[in-house]
Design a protein around this motif. Structure first.
Motif, PDB file in Angstrom:
ATOM      1  N   UNK A   1      -7.990  -3.222   3.093  1.00  0.00           N
ATOM      2  CA  UNK A   1      -7.854  -4.550   2.487  1.00  0.00           C
ATOM      3  C   UNK A   1      -7.858  -4.449   0.969  1.00  0.00           C
ATOM      4  N   UNK A   2      -8.734  -3.604   0.443  1.00  0.00           N
ATOM      5  CA  UNK A   2      -8.822  -3.441  -1.006  1.00  0.00           C
ATOM      6  C   UNK A   2      -7.517  -2.902  -1.570  1.00  0.00           C
ATOM      7  N   UNK A   3      -6.941  -1.896  -0.896  1.00  0.00           N
ATOM      8  CA  UNK A   3      -5.687  -1.316  -1.382  1.00  0.00           C
ATOM      9  C   UNK A   3      -4.559  -2.338  -1.333  1.00  0.00           C
ATOM     10  N   UNK A   4      -4.489  -3.117  -0.223  1.00  0.00           N
ATOM     11  CA  UNK A   4      -3.433  -4.113  -0.115  1.00  0.00           C
ATOM     12  C   UNK A   4      -3.615  -5.231  -1.139  1.00  0.00           C
ATOM     13  N   UNK A   5      -4.873  -5.693  -1.308  1.00  0.00           N
ATOM     14  CA  UNK A   5      -5.128  -6.752  -2.283  1.00  0.00           C
ATOM     15  C   UNK A   5      -4.812  -6.283  -3.700  1.00  0.00           C
TER      16      UNK A   5
ATOM     17  N   UNK B   1      -1.468  -8.041   8.579  1.00  0.00           N
ATOM     18  CA  UNK B   1      -0.438  -7.109   8.138  1.00  0.00           C
ATOM     19  C   UNK B   1      -0.457  -5.803   8.923  1.00  0.00           C
ATOM     20  N   UNK B   2      -1.595  -5.453   9.467  1.00  0.00           N
ATOM     21  CA  UNK B   2      -1.703  -4.170  10.164  1.00  0.00           C
ATOM     22  C   UNK B   2      -2.934  -4.206  11.066  1.00  0.00           C
ATOM     23  N   UNK B   3      -3.036  -3.224  11.928  1.00  0.00           N
ATOM     24  CA  UNK B   3      -4.209  -3.052  12.789  1.00  0.00           C
ATOM     25  C   UNK B   3      -4.693  -1.624  12.674  1.00  0.00           C
ATOM     26  N   UNK B   4      -5.975  -1.470  12.414  1.00  0.00           N
ATOM     27  CA  UNK B   4      -6.592  -0.150  12.273  1.00  0.00           C
ATOM     28  C   UNK B   4      -7.316   0.192  13.565  1.00  0.00           C
ATOM     29  N   UNK B   5      -7.042   1.409  14.087  1.00  0.00           N
ATOM     30  CA  UNK B   5      -7.661   1.869  15.324  1.00  0.00           C
ATOM     31  C   UNK B   5      -8.627   3.006  15.036  1.00  0.00           C
TER      32      UNK B   5
ATOM     33  N   UNK C   1       0.851  -1.201   0.000  1.00  0.00           N
ATOM     34  CA  UNK C   1       0.000   0.000   0.000  1.00  0.00           C
ATOM     35  C   UNK C   1       0.881   1.243   0.000  1.00  0.00           C
ATOM     36  N   UNK C   2       0.485   2.221  -0.773  1.00  0.00           N
ATOM     37  CA  UNK C   2       1.167   3.523  -0.755  1.00  0.00           C
ATOM     38  C   UNK C   2       0.847   4.188   0.593  1.00  0.00           C
ATOM     39  N   UNK C   3       1.780   4.078   1.554  1.00  0.00           N
ATOM     40  CA  UNK C   3       1.517   4.534   2.919  1.00  0.00           C
ATOM     41  C   UNK C   3       1.115   6.004   3.004  1.00  0.00           C
ATOM     42  N   UNK C   4       1.825   6.936   2.297  1.00  0.00           N
ATOM     43  CA  UNK C   4       1.392   8.342   2.369  1.00  0.00           C
ATOM     44  C   UNK C   4      -0.028   8.548   1.871  1.00  0.00           C
ATOM     45  N   UNK C   5      -0.395   7.846   0.778  1.00  0.00           N
ATOM     46  CA  UNK C   5      -1.753   7.999   0.249  1.00  0.00           C
ATOM     47  C   UNK C   5      -2.775   7.460   1.238  1.00  0.00           C
TER      48      UNK C   5
ATOM     49  N   UNK D   1      -3.654   0.927  -6.032  1.00  0.00           N
ATOM     50  CA  UNK D   1      -4.497   2.120  -6.014  1.00  0.00           C
ATOM     51  C   UNK D   1      -3.823   3.141  -5.105  1.00  0.00           C
ATOM     52  N   UNK D   2      -3.410   4.247  -5.694  1.00  0.00           N
ATOM     53  CA  UNK D   2      -2.558   5.203  -4.998  1.00  0.00           C
ATOM     54  C   UNK D   2      -3.322   6.042  -3.969  1.00  0.00           C
ATOM     55  N   UNK D   3      -4.635   6.202  -4.119  1.00  0.00           N
ATOM     56  CA  UNK D   3      -5.341   7.065  -3.179  1.00  0.00           C
ATOM     57  C   UNK D   3      -6.831   6.844  -3.296  1.00  0.00           C
ATOM     58  N   UNK D   4      -7.580   7.563  -2.465  1.00  0.00           N
ATOM     59  CA  UNK D   4      -9.035   7.452  -2.471  1.00  0.00           C
ATOM     60  C   UNK D   4      -9.633   7.841  -3.809  1.00  0.00           C
ATOM     61  N   UNK D   5      -8.943   8.694  -4.620  1.00  0.00           N
ATOM     62  CA  UNK D   5      -9.453   9.128  -5.925  1.00  0.00           C
ATOM     63  C   UNK D   5      -9.720   7.935  -6.824  1.00  0.00           C
TER      64      UNK D   5
END
Length: 657
Positions: A172-176, A113-117, A21-25, A184-188
């Motif tokens: 999940x969608x971005x990682x998949x 891979x990660x945890x979302x809070x 995933x593009x972390x900054x995006x 997918x670089x961003x919400x756009x």
């Protein structure tokens, strides 16, 4: 070591969330989520590294995590939630600090891979009694802490879990997509290529209490949520492009040029430099022509600009009115001409409601007629016709209000009995509604009337009643002050040594201010202060030096306190200060400023070092309809005695036993 995330997948070697995933995006997406909903959030990778945190200066960041006991509660809550983490499940719990936290894992191919809070939030309006007790227990600044608690979003459990599900599905969608080389670089891209996700995001934004819209840069507006339309009245059909929005929201060309244009340039520069876009606090014109004070916060998601609009009109108007109130009271204290003060009152109310036209009528000397004093927005012929009108039952709104000593609301002049003799006059002046408030002295005597007119039939809203009360209250202060000022100048009202109010005059003024505060539900505080070890000064240096100390105290009081505050010498080295329109915290702050100023003052002595002195303070604030001045002075004196017994040179506040 694989050369790319795709290679890592092919070779079945370990891969990380940031490889896919593009972390900054993703961080910008979470920040946009925070800007849209006000809900703090964050994400950590499998190793516990913090990848993103959006939340600003919330209650946990500023208070809970800075206090050991509260921080331990946060840690216990986090451990409990982490213990309950599993794929497809939203873990949540109520922290012992009183706030809800949620977490859910991001799992790809059975690997976390990660945890979302998400949090901190509340499921129902906060129990301020609980948080007030917690502030006291943990030593927090109560006012600041309760403000931060009040700012926490209130979202029910089902909605919170739904939001978490949407956000983790996005992750999940971005990682998949990264695994399948469809990064997918961003919400756009999510909005453009995945219609179902866009619907989910729009559903989320539609339920937001904050007005939100997005556009393709600075050209076409693509979406506005329901709250935007409720706040401003505009629909998407009203705003085909950004230029239309700027023209309608900011119709004054000079305002657009001086305020809006520089901000637009700064936002564009932030996009180019990948920095945070600046927010703007501005007046926005709604579809119905009303003005709202708005904080505008833009952020970029790819090429799209997401903007939130927070309405602060009520707070802003309250601040503006408080400033105007202070200015008017200062005018009263300076002895400004009455007409100038009354004109300032009318200007303030008309600035708050552009459709209002106001007038102030004063009772004549015989107490039977009303004379036009200030009515700048009403036609001259109307003011001349009303001037000298006799007060009485059914004589318009103002004549009746003055006769009854009560507010009179006429929603429609054309059909109301009180206005039958004046229907043609009102129609010629373009007036259809008139609400009149009697201006009453502290003893309940009618001094005049304050009226608000409208060009259409209209009933007052609660905020209109608040305005008319405010105007009548301040007008009463100004008028009563004018009536009593010659009388006051003829009395011996000052203390011979200090020039401050003597005991008699202080008590008279205190009674007047107390009566006004009780009548209009106003605030009032009293300070008592006493020079520490004053007898020692007299015994050591003589009474002349003691007199110099008291005179210096008086000078410092005059320089430190407001013009509207009344300082009196009650006896010997004991003084009292009356603080009109002052709440407990403000009174304590005023006492502390005065205490510090006195401690820094010097009394020069001939042939020696200057003399320093200190004073102890007792503070009390009006909190009962049954209060009287003697009671308040006794309360302040009790607090003063405690200040002396606890070591002197300090401020103590009265608390009921």
């Amino acid at each position: 070591m694989p050369s790319s995330p795709a290679a890592a997948v092919t070779n079945k070697t370990p891969y990380r969330f940031i490889d896919l995933v593009d972390a900054p995006a993703f961080a910008r997406m979470l920040e946009s989520f925070f800007q849209a909903t006000g809900i703090p959030n964050g994400v950590v990778d499998a190793e516990g590294n913090l990848l993103s945190m959006s939340g600003g200066e919330n209650a946990c960041a500023v208070f809970h995590r800075t206090q050991p006991q509260a921080a331990e509660r946060c840690r216990e809550s986090n451990l409990a939630i982490m213990h309950d983490l599993r794929a497809g499940h939203v873990a949540g719990g109520l922290c012992k600090n009183g706030l809800m936290d949620y977490a859910t894992p991001v799992v790809i191919e059975d690997r976390q891979l990660a945890t979302l809070f998400l949090g901190q939030i509340l499921h129902s309006p906060p129990d301020m009694a609980f948080f007030r007790a917690q502030a006291k227990q943990l030593g927090f600044d109560e006012h600041a802490y309760l403000e931060s608690i009040a700012a926490i979003p209130v979202i029910n459990k089902e909605r919170a879990e739904s939001l978490m599900t949407v956000m983790v599905e996005m992750a999940h969608m971005l990682a998949a997509s990264g695994l399948s080389r469809l990064r997918q670089m961003a919400l756009e891209h999510d909005l453009n290529e995945h219609a179902e996700r866009r619907i989910q995001l729009e559903d989320l934004l539609e339920s937001s209490p904050v007005a939100i819209g997005w556009s393709d840069g600075d050209k076409h507006i693509e979406y506005i949520n329901r709250q935007f339309t409720l706040l401003f009245g505009y629909t998407l059909n009203d705003l085909p492009d950004m230029e239309t929005w700027y023209r309608r929201a900011y119709p004054d060309p000079d305002y657009r040029e001086s305020v809006i244009a520089p901000w637009r340039k700064a936002v564009a520069l932030a996009k180019q430099t990948h920095t945070q876009a600046p927010e703007l606090e501005a007046n926005v014109t709604c579809k119905d022509g009303l003005l709202r004070r708005i904080v505008i916060r833009p952020s970029w998601v790819g090429k799209r600009r997401l903007v939130s609009f927070t309405d602060i009109t009520d707070r802003w108007l309250s601040e503006q009115r408080q400033q105007a109130h202070d200015i008017m009271l200062e005018m009263v204290a300076r002895g400004s001409p009455l007409i100038e003060i009354l004109a300032a009152i009318v200007r303030q109310i008309e600035s708050e409601d552009k459709s209002a036209r106001c007038s102030i009528l004063l009772l004549d000397k015989d107490g039977k007629h009303l004379l036009t004093a200030v009515a700048p927005s009403l036609p001259k012929f109307y003011n001349e016709a009303i001037h000298g009108i006799e007060i009485g039952m059914g004589v318009g709104s103002c004549g009746t209000a003055a006769y009854l000593g009560q507010r009179v609301i006429v929603e429609d002049i054309r059909t109301h009995d009180y206005w039958k003799p004046y229907v043609e006059l009102a129609a010629k002046a373009g007036l259809q509604a008139c609400w009149s408030e009697p201006i009453l002295s502290s003893r309940g005597k009618v001094l005049g009337t304050f009226a608000i007119y409208h060009a259409t039939a209209k009933s007052p809203l609660p905020k209109d009643i608040e305005r008319i009360n405010f105007a009548a209250n301040v007008a009463a202060v100004a008028i009563e002050n004018r009536h009593t000022r010659d009388e006051l100048e003829q009395r011996a009202y000052s203390d011979y040594l200090t020039g401050l109010a003597n005991r008699r005059y202080f008590l008279e003024q205190a009674e007047t201010e107390l009566a006004r505060a009780l009548r209009y539900n106003g605030k009032l505080s009293i300070l008592m202060l006493d020079v520490d070890h004053f007898k020692l000064f007299n015994d050591t240096h003589g009474h002349k030096v003691g007199d110099l100390v008291l005179q210096k105290l008086a000078d410092v009081c005059r320089a430190t306190l407001r013009n509207i505050d009344i300082v009196g010498r009650i006896g010997g080295e004991e003084f009292a200060v009356l603080l009109p329109e002052t709440e407990p915290q403000q009174a304590e702050e005023a006492a502390e400023r005065l205490r510090a100023a006195l401690a820094a003052a010097q009394v020069p002595l001939s042939g020696g070092l200057p003399l320093h002195f200190t004073a102890s303070f007792g503070v009390t604030t009006l909190d009962s309809k049954d209060a009287n001045i003697d009671m308040l002075l006794n309360q302040a004196d009790e607090a003063l005695y405690r200040a002396k017994s606890e070591g002197r040179n300090r401020v103590c506040t009265y608390h009921p036993h």
